[in-house]
Design an enzyme around this catalytic site. Structure first.
Site, short mmCIF file in Angstrom:
data_model
loop_
_atom_site.label_atom_id
_atom_site.label_comp_id
_atom_site.label_asym_id
_atom_site.label_seq_id
_atom_site.Cartn_x
_atom_site.Cartn_y
_atom_site.Cartn_z
N CYS A 186 -25.25 5.84 7.84
CA CYS A 186 -25.97 5.41 6.64
C CYS A 186 -27.10 6.38 6.28
O CYS A 186 -27.46 6.51 5.11
CB CYS A 186 -26.54 4.01 6.83
N CYS A 244 -18.81 6.74 6.16
CA CYS A 244 -18.79 5.27 6.29
C CYS A 244 -17.70 4.86 7.27
O CYS A 244 -16.72 4.20 6.92
CB CYS A 244 -18.58 4.63 4.92
N LYS A 252 0.83 -1.21 0.00
CA LYS A 252 0.00 0.00 0.00
C LYS A 252 0.86 1.25 0.00
O LYS A 252 0.64 2.19 -0.77
CB LYS A 252 -0.92 -0.01 1.23
N CYS A 265 -26.72 0.30 -1.39
CA CYS A 265 -25.57 -0.32 -0.72
C CYS A 265 -26.00 -1.65 -0.12
O CYS A 265 -26.95 -1.70 0.66
CB CYS A 265 -25.04 0.60 0.37
N CYS A 300 -25.78 8.94 3.91
CA CYS A 300 -25.11 8.42 2.72
C CYS A 300 -26.06 8.41 1.53
O CYS A 300 -27.22 7.98 1.63
CB CYS A 300 -24.59 7.01 2.99
#
Length: 388
Positions: A364, A357, A287, A373, A367
Protein backbone atom coordinates in the site's frame (compact mmCIF):
# COMPACT_ATOMS: atom_id res chain seq x y z
CA UNK A 1 7.99 58.34 -58.49
CA UNK A 2 9.78 60.30 -55.81
CA UNK A 3 9.37 57.49 -53.36
CA UNK A 4 10.67 55.01 -55.94
CA UNK A 5 13.74 57.08 -56.68
CA UNK A 6 14.48 57.36 -53.01
CA UNK A 7 14.40 53.62 -52.59
CA UNK A 8 16.62 53.02 -55.59
CA UNK A 9 19.08 55.60 -54.29
CA UNK A 10 19.18 53.84 -50.93
CA UNK A 11 19.80 50.54 -52.71
CA UNK A 12 22.70 52.07 -54.63
CA UNK A 13 24.20 53.40 -51.40
CA UNK A 14 24.00 49.98 -49.80
CA UNK A 15 25.47 48.39 -52.90
CA UNK A 16 28.52 50.65 -52.64
CA UNK A 17 29.09 49.31 -49.12
CA UNK A 18 28.96 45.73 -50.47
CA UNK A 19 25.76 44.84 -48.65
CA UNK A 20 23.66 44.45 -51.83
CA UNK A 21 24.24 43.72 -55.50
CA UNK A 22 23.86 46.66 -57.82
CA UNK A 23 20.51 46.83 -59.58
CA UNK A 24 22.24 46.65 -63.00
CA UNK A 25 23.80 43.29 -62.02
CA UNK A 26 20.56 41.66 -60.87
CA UNK A 27 19.84 38.30 -62.49
CA UNK A 28 17.31 35.60 -61.79
CA UNK A 29 18.79 33.28 -59.22
CA UNK A 30 18.79 29.60 -60.19
CA UNK A 31 18.09 28.40 -56.66
CA UNK A 32 14.81 30.34 -56.38
CA UNK A 33 11.37 29.70 -57.83
CA UNK A 34 10.47 31.23 -61.19
CA UNK A 35 9.51 34.94 -61.25
CA UNK A 36 11.09 35.58 -57.84
CA UNK A 37 13.75 38.30 -57.77
CA UNK A 38 15.36 40.76 -55.39
CA UNK A 39 13.65 43.74 -53.81
CA UNK A 40 15.08 46.19 -56.39
CA UNK A 41 13.20 44.46 -59.21
CA UNK A 42 10.10 44.25 -57.06
CA UNK A 43 10.16 47.98 -56.36
CA UNK A 44 10.67 48.79 -60.00
CA UNK A 45 7.75 46.65 -61.12
CA UNK A 46 5.40 47.86 -58.43
CA UNK A 47 5.90 51.47 -59.58
CA UNK A 48 5.84 50.66 -63.28
CA UNK A 49 9.41 51.85 -63.83
CA UNK A 50 10.79 48.43 -64.66
CA UNK A 51 9.10 45.38 -66.12
CA UNK A 52 5.51 45.05 -67.19
CA UNK A 53 2.50 44.87 -64.92
CA UNK A 54 1.91 41.24 -65.90
CA UNK A 55 5.01 40.09 -63.99
CA UNK A 56 4.23 38.89 -60.51
CA UNK A 57 6.75 38.48 -57.71
CA UNK A 58 6.21 36.53 -54.47
CA UNK A 59 8.94 37.97 -52.32
CA UNK A 60 8.96 37.71 -48.52
CA UNK A 61 9.41 41.48 -48.27
CA UNK A 62 6.03 42.17 -49.87
CA UNK A 63 3.23 43.44 -47.70
CA UNK A 64 0.16 41.33 -47.12
CA UNK A 65 -1.86 43.64 -49.38
CA UNK A 66 0.66 43.25 -52.19
CA UNK A 67 0.62 39.46 -51.90
CA UNK A 68 -3.17 39.40 -52.03
CA UNK A 69 -3.24 41.70 -55.07
CA UNK A 70 -0.61 39.61 -56.85
CA UNK A 71 -2.58 36.47 -56.09
CA UNK A 72 -5.70 37.98 -57.62
CA UNK A 73 -3.69 38.99 -60.67
CA UNK A 74 -2.59 35.39 -61.13
CA UNK A 75 -6.19 34.19 -61.06
CA UNK A 76 -7.38 36.82 -63.52
CA UNK A 77 -4.63 36.41 -66.10
CA UNK A 78 -4.48 32.61 -65.70
CA UNK A 79 -0.73 32.83 -65.78
CA UNK A 80 0.81 29.42 -66.32
CA UNK A 81 3.93 28.96 -64.28
CA UNK A 82 6.49 26.33 -65.05
CA UNK A 83 6.23 23.45 -62.55
CA UNK A 84 9.10 23.26 -60.14
CA UNK A 85 11.30 20.20 -60.01
CA UNK A 86 11.50 18.38 -56.68
CA UNK A 87 15.10 19.49 -56.29
CA UNK A 88 14.07 23.18 -56.43
CA UNK A 89 11.12 22.93 -54.08
CA UNK A 90 12.04 23.94 -50.56
CA UNK A 91 11.44 21.11 -48.09
CA UNK A 92 8.54 21.55 -45.68
CA UNK A 93 9.63 22.49 -42.22
CA UNK A 94 8.95 19.70 -39.76
CA UNK A 95 8.48 20.48 -36.13
CA UNK A 96 11.17 18.73 -34.16
CA UNK A 97 10.13 16.77 -31.10
CA UNK A 98 11.51 17.98 -27.83
CA UNK A 99 14.36 15.66 -26.92
CA UNK A 100 13.96 16.57 -23.29
CA UNK A 101 10.48 15.08 -23.07
CA UNK A 102 8.97 11.69 -23.83
CA UNK A 103 5.17 11.53 -23.87
CA UNK A 104 3.69 8.10 -23.09
CA UNK A 105 -0.01 7.54 -23.82
CA UNK A 106 -1.81 5.31 -21.28
CA UNK A 107 -5.50 5.04 -21.94
CA UNK A 108 -6.84 8.57 -21.60
CA UNK A 109 -3.82 9.86 -19.66
CA UNK A 110 -0.53 11.19 -21.04
CA UNK A 111 2.52 10.66 -18.86
CA UNK A 112 5.50 12.94 -19.47
CA UNK A 113 9.01 11.67 -18.77
CA UNK A 114 11.64 14.44 -18.62
CA UNK A 115 15.09 13.38 -19.73
CA UNK A 116 18.15 15.04 -18.16
CA UNK A 117 21.37 15.09 -20.14
CA UNK A 118 24.77 15.80 -18.53
CA UNK A 119 25.05 19.25 -20.16
CA UNK A 120 21.65 20.29 -18.80
CA UNK A 121 22.10 19.20 -15.21
CA UNK A 122 23.11 22.67 -14.12
CA UNK A 123 20.18 24.33 -15.94
CA UNK A 124 16.87 22.92 -14.64
CA UNK A 125 14.97 25.85 -16.11
CA UNK A 126 14.38 23.89 -19.33
CA UNK A 127 12.72 20.97 -17.54
CA UNK A 128 10.58 23.29 -15.42
CA UNK A 129 9.45 25.16 -18.51
CA UNK A 130 8.44 21.94 -20.24
CA UNK A 131 6.62 20.80 -17.11
CA UNK A 132 4.65 24.05 -16.99
CA UNK A 133 3.66 23.64 -20.64
CA UNK A 134 2.61 19.99 -20.39
CA UNK A 135 0.87 19.83 -17.01
CA UNK A 136 -2.20 21.83 -18.15
CA UNK A 137 -2.58 19.46 -21.12
CA UNK A 138 -2.53 16.39 -18.85
CA UNK A 139 -5.07 17.91 -16.49
CA UNK A 140 -7.31 18.90 -19.38
CA UNK A 141 -7.26 15.39 -20.88
CA UNK A 142 -8.01 13.83 -17.51
CA UNK A 143 -10.90 16.24 -16.98
CA UNK A 144 -12.34 15.47 -20.42
CA UNK A 145 -12.21 11.72 -19.82
CA UNK A 146 -13.65 11.99 -16.32
CA UNK A 147 -16.41 14.24 -17.66
CA UNK A 148 -17.31 11.65 -20.32
CA UNK A 149 -17.82 9.09 -17.53
CA UNK A 150 -19.40 11.52 -15.08
CA UNK A 151 -22.86 9.99 -15.52
CA UNK A 152 -21.70 6.47 -14.65
CA UNK A 153 -23.45 5.22 -11.51
CA UNK A 154 -20.43 3.49 -9.96
CA UNK A 155 -20.36 2.00 -6.46
CA UNK A 156 -17.33 4.17 -5.63
CA UNK A 157 -17.32 7.89 -6.59
CA UNK A 158 -13.56 7.91 -7.24
CA UNK A 159 -13.48 4.83 -9.45
CA UNK A 160 -12.04 6.74 -12.40
CA UNK A 161 -9.19 8.06 -10.24
CA UNK A 162 -8.48 4.45 -9.22
CA UNK A 163 -8.31 3.46 -12.88
CA UNK A 164 -6.04 6.31 -13.92
CA UNK A 165 -3.61 5.61 -11.07
CA UNK A 166 -3.51 1.90 -11.90
CA UNK A 167 -2.71 2.73 -15.52
CA UNK A 168 0.24 4.86 -14.40
CA UNK A 169 1.53 2.18 -12.00
CA UNK A 170 1.17 -0.58 -14.59
CA UNK A 171 3.16 1.41 -17.11
CA UNK A 172 6.05 1.95 -14.69
CA UNK A 173 6.48 -1.70 -13.71
CA UNK A 174 6.42 -4.89 -15.80
CA UNK A 175 4.32 -7.77 -14.50
CA UNK A 176 4.56 -11.50 -15.34
CA UNK A 177 1.31 -11.30 -17.31
CA UNK A 178 2.92 -8.82 -19.70
CA UNK A 179 5.57 -11.27 -20.93
CA UNK A 180 4.15 -14.71 -20.02
CA UNK A 181 0.39 -14.23 -20.14
CA UNK A 182 -1.94 -16.40 -22.20
CA UNK A 183 -1.82 -13.92 -25.07
CA UNK A 184 1.96 -14.58 -25.27
CA UNK A 185 1.82 -18.38 -25.34
CA UNK A 186 0.71 -19.02 -28.93
CA UNK A 187 3.20 -19.74 -31.69
CA UNK A 188 3.18 -16.68 -33.95
CA UNK A 189 4.60 -18.73 -36.84
CA UNK A 190 1.63 -21.11 -36.83
CA UNK A 191 -1.56 -20.56 -38.83
CA UNK A 192 -4.45 -18.62 -37.30
CA UNK A 193 -6.49 -21.74 -36.51
CA UNK A 194 -3.59 -23.33 -34.62
CA UNK A 195 -2.95 -20.08 -32.75
CA UNK A 196 -6.56 -19.94 -31.58
CA UNK A 197 -6.31 -23.50 -30.33
CA UNK A 198 -3.10 -22.71 -28.45
CA UNK A 199 -4.74 -19.65 -26.87
CA UNK A 200 -7.52 -21.87 -25.57
CA UNK A 201 -5.07 -24.44 -24.21
CA UNK A 202 -3.08 -21.75 -22.40
CA UNK A 203 -6.24 -20.44 -20.76
CA UNK A 204 -7.25 -23.93 -19.67
CA UNK A 205 -3.84 -24.44 -18.04
CA UNK A 206 -3.75 -21.00 -16.42
CA UNK A 207 -6.51 -21.70 -13.91
CA UNK A 208 -5.03 -21.31 -10.39
CA UNK A 209 -1.53 -21.46 -11.90
CA UNK A 210 1.17 -18.82 -12.10
CA UNK A 211 1.91 -17.34 -15.49
CA UNK A 212 5.50 -18.56 -15.48
CA UNK A 213 4.43 -22.16 -14.85
CA UNK A 214 1.82 -21.98 -17.61
CA UNK A 215 4.27 -20.39 -20.03
CA UNK A 216 6.88 -23.13 -19.48
CA UNK A 217 4.29 -25.88 -19.89
CA UNK A 218 3.11 -24.32 -23.15
CA UNK A 219 6.68 -24.24 -24.45
CA UNK A 220 7.06 -27.94 -23.73
CA UNK A 221 3.81 -28.68 -25.56
CA UNK A 222 4.78 -26.54 -28.56
CA UNK A 223 8.10 -28.36 -28.82
CA UNK A 224 6.13 -31.59 -29.33
CA UNK A 225 3.72 -29.92 -31.75
CA UNK A 226 0.67 -28.37 -30.13
CA UNK A 227 -2.19 -29.13 -32.54
CA UNK A 228 -5.49 -30.93 -31.96
CA UNK A 229 -4.24 -33.97 -33.87
CA UNK A 230 -0.97 -34.16 -31.92
CA UNK A 231 -2.75 -33.92 -28.58
CA UNK A 232 -5.25 -36.60 -29.61
CA UNK A 233 -2.49 -39.03 -30.58
CA UNK A 234 -0.46 -38.31 -27.44
CA UNK A 235 -0.83 -40.80 -24.53
CA UNK A 236 -2.42 -39.36 -21.39
CA UNK A 237 0.61 -40.17 -19.24
CA UNK A 238 2.92 -38.33 -21.62
CA UNK A 239 0.57 -35.35 -21.66
CA UNK A 240 0.48 -35.29 -17.87
CA UNK A 241 4.28 -35.27 -17.70
CA UNK A 242 4.40 -32.31 -20.09
CA UNK A 243 1.85 -30.36 -18.04
CA UNK A 244 3.46 -31.00 -14.64
CA UNK A 245 3.81 -28.92 -12.39
CA UNK A 246 0.68 -27.06 -13.54
CA UNK A 247 -1.99 -27.08 -10.84
CA UNK A 248 -4.41 -30.03 -11.20
CA UNK A 249 -2.38 -31.20 -14.21
CA UNK A 250 -4.05 -34.63 -14.27
CA UNK A 251 -7.54 -33.18 -14.47
CA UNK A 252 -6.44 -30.63 -17.05
CA UNK A 253 -4.84 -33.37 -19.17
CA UNK A 254 -8.15 -35.25 -19.12
CA UNK A 255 -10.15 -32.11 -20.01
CA UNK A 256 -7.72 -31.30 -22.80
CA UNK A 257 -8.11 -34.75 -24.39
CA UNK A 258 -11.90 -34.46 -24.23
CA UNK A 259 -11.86 -30.94 -25.66
CA UNK A 260 -9.68 -31.99 -28.59
CA UNK A 261 -12.17 -34.71 -29.56
CA UNK A 262 -15.03 -32.21 -29.54
CA UNK A 263 -13.10 -29.64 -31.57
CA UNK A 264 -12.14 -32.16 -34.24
CA UNK A 265 -15.66 -33.60 -34.50
CA UNK A 266 -17.78 -30.42 -34.39
CA UNK A 267 -15.56 -27.48 -35.34
CA UNK A 268 -13.04 -28.84 -37.84
CA UNK A 269 -10.12 -28.63 -35.36
CA UNK A 270 -10.96 -24.96 -34.73
CA UNK A 271 -12.41 -23.45 -31.54
CA UNK A 272 -15.97 -22.08 -31.09
CA UNK A 273 -16.51 -18.41 -31.88
CA UNK A 274 -19.06 -17.72 -29.13
CA UNK A 275 -19.14 -17.83 -25.34
CA UNK A 276 -21.97 -20.36 -25.12
CA UNK A 277 -20.10 -23.08 -27.01
CA UNK A 278 -16.78 -22.28 -25.34
CA UNK A 279 -18.25 -22.70 -21.86
CA UNK A 280 -19.70 -26.04 -22.96
CA UNK A 281 -16.16 -27.41 -23.45
CA UNK A 282 -14.71 -29.48 -20.58
CA UNK A 283 -12.63 -27.40 -18.17
CA UNK A 284 -13.60 -24.01 -19.69
CA UNK A 285 -15.32 -21.44 -17.47
CA UNK A 286 -16.82 -17.97 -18.13
CA UNK A 287 -13.55 -16.18 -17.39
CA UNK A 288 -11.64 -18.31 -19.91
CA UNK A 289 -14.39 -17.95 -22.50
CA UNK A 290 -14.49 -14.14 -22.40
CA UNK A 291 -10.70 -13.82 -22.50
CA UNK A 292 -10.51 -16.37 -25.31
CA UNK A 293 -13.03 -14.40 -27.35
CA UNK A 294 -10.91 -11.27 -26.92
CA UNK A 295 -7.51 -12.87 -27.59
CA UNK A 296 -8.41 -15.47 -30.22
CA UNK A 297 -11.35 -13.82 -32.03
CA UNK A 298 -10.75 -10.15 -31.17
CA UNK A 299 -14.31 -9.79 -29.84
CA UNK A 300 -15.26 -8.24 -26.49
CA UNK A 301 -18.10 -10.27 -25.00
CA UNK A 302 -17.53 -9.68 -21.29
CA UNK A 303 -15.02 -8.96 -18.55
CA UNK A 304 -12.58 -11.74 -17.75
CA UNK A 305 -12.65 -11.88 -13.95
CA UNK A 306 -10.00 -14.05 -12.30
CA UNK A 307 -8.79 -14.06 -8.70
CA UNK A 308 -6.87 -10.79 -9.18
CA UNK A 309 -9.79 -8.87 -10.70
CA UNK A 310 -12.11 -10.37 -8.09
CA UNK A 311 -9.83 -9.33 -5.21
CA UNK A 312 -9.12 -5.79 -6.48
CA UNK A 313 -12.76 -5.06 -7.28
CA UNK A 314 -13.68 -5.85 -3.69
CA UNK A 315 -10.77 -3.91 -2.23
CA UNK A 316 -11.46 -0.81 -4.28
CA UNK A 317 -15.19 -0.91 -3.66
CA UNK A 318 -16.08 -1.43 -7.31
CA UNK A 319 -18.90 -3.79 -6.35
CA UNK A 320 -22.05 -2.64 -4.48
CA UNK A 321 -21.53 -5.31 -1.84
CA UNK A 322 -18.75 -7.85 -1.21
CA UNK A 323 -18.80 -10.83 -3.58
CA UNK A 324 -17.58 -14.34 -2.86
CA UNK A 325 -17.13 -15.70 -6.39
CA UNK A 326 -15.42 -14.22 -9.49
CA UNK A 327 -18.57 -14.79 -11.53
CA UNK A 328 -20.57 -12.65 -9.09
CA UNK A 329 -17.95 -9.94 -9.45
CA UNK A 330 -18.18 -10.09 -13.25
CA UNK A 331 -21.94 -9.64 -13.22
CA UNK A 332 -21.66 -6.72 -10.79
CA UNK A 333 -18.94 -4.96 -12.83
CA UNK A 334 -20.72 -5.33 -16.16
CA UNK A 335 -23.81 -3.60 -14.73
CA UNK A 336 -22.08 -0.22 -14.37
CA UNK A 337 -18.58 -0.25 -15.94
CA UNK A 338 -18.62 1.37 -19.44
CA UNK A 339 -18.26 -1.15 -22.25
CA UNK A 340 -15.26 0.75 -23.68
CA UNK A 341 -13.24 -0.23 -20.58
CA UNK A 342 -14.08 -3.94 -20.50
CA UNK A 343 -11.17 -4.91 -22.72
CA UNK A 344 -8.43 -3.46 -20.47
CA UNK A 345 -9.72 -4.23 -16.97
CA UNK A 346 -8.43 -7.80 -16.84
CA UNK A 347 -4.92 -7.03 -18.08
CA UNK A 348 -4.59 -3.93 -15.88
CA UNK A 349 -5.85 -5.56 -12.69
CA UNK A 350 -3.96 -8.84 -13.14
CA UNK A 351 -0.61 -7.09 -13.53
CA UNK A 352 -1.41 -4.68 -10.70
CA UNK A 353 -2.39 -7.59 -8.46
CA UNK A 354 0.85 -9.42 -9.28
CA UNK A 355 3.15 -6.49 -8.45
CA UNK A 356 1.60 -4.11 -5.89
CA UNK A 357 -1.85 -5.14 -4.68
CA UNK A 358 -0.77 -8.69 -3.91
CA UNK A 359 -3.06 -11.20 -2.11
CA UNK A 360 -0.95 -11.21 1.07
CA UNK A 361 0.66 -8.05 2.47
CA UNK A 362 -0.14 -5.64 -0.37
CA UNK A 363 2.36 -2.83 -0.94
CA UNK A 364 0.00 0.00 0.00
CA UNK A 365 2.91 2.37 0.58
CA UNK A 366 3.83 2.22 -3.12
CA UNK A 367 0.24 2.49 -4.35
CA UNK A 368 -0.99 5.78 -5.79
CA UNK A 369 -4.48 4.93 -4.52
CA UNK A 370 -3.45 4.65 -0.88
CA UNK A 371 -5.31 7.86 0.02
CA UNK A 372 -8.53 6.97 -1.83
CA UNK A 373 -8.66 3.19 -1.41
CA UNK A 374 -11.28 1.97 1.09
CA UNK A 375 -9.21 -1.08 2.00
CA UNK A 376 -6.07 0.97 2.70
CA UNK A 377 -7.96 3.16 5.18
CA UNK A 378 -9.50 0.10 6.79
CA UNK A 379 -6.07 -1.47 7.34
CA UNK A 380 -4.75 1.74 8.90
CA UNK A 381 -7.71 1.90 11.28
CA UNK A 382 -7.20 -1.72 12.30
CA UNK A 383 -3.52 -1.05 13.06
CA UNK A 384 -4.41 1.97 15.17
CA UNK A 385 -6.90 -0.09 17.18
CA UNK A 386 -4.25 -2.77 17.82
CA UNK A 387 -1.76 -0.12 18.98
CA UNK A 388 -4.28 1.17 21.50
Amino acid sequence: MAKNVKKLTLANKLAKRGDLIKPTEIKSRPNRADNVRDIEDLVGVSSGAAGSSSSVFFSPVQTRKQRLLNGEAVKKTNMKMEPLSPARVAPKKIRKDDRMVTRVRMGSATVVICKVVPDAVDSPVRVDKVKEEVEPQIKQEAQEDSHSYSEVLAPHPLWFNHLENIRIMRNSRTAPVDTMGCHRCADLKADSKTQRFQNLVALMLSSQTKDQTTYEAMNRLKDRGLTPLKVKEMPVTELENLLHPVSFYKNKAKYLKQTVDILMDKYGSDIPDNVKDLVALPGVGPKMAHICMAVAWNKITGIGVDVHVHRLSNRLGWVPKPTKEPEQTRVALEKWLPFSLWSEVNHLFVGFGQTICTPVKPNCGECLNKDICPSAHAEIKEKKKKDR
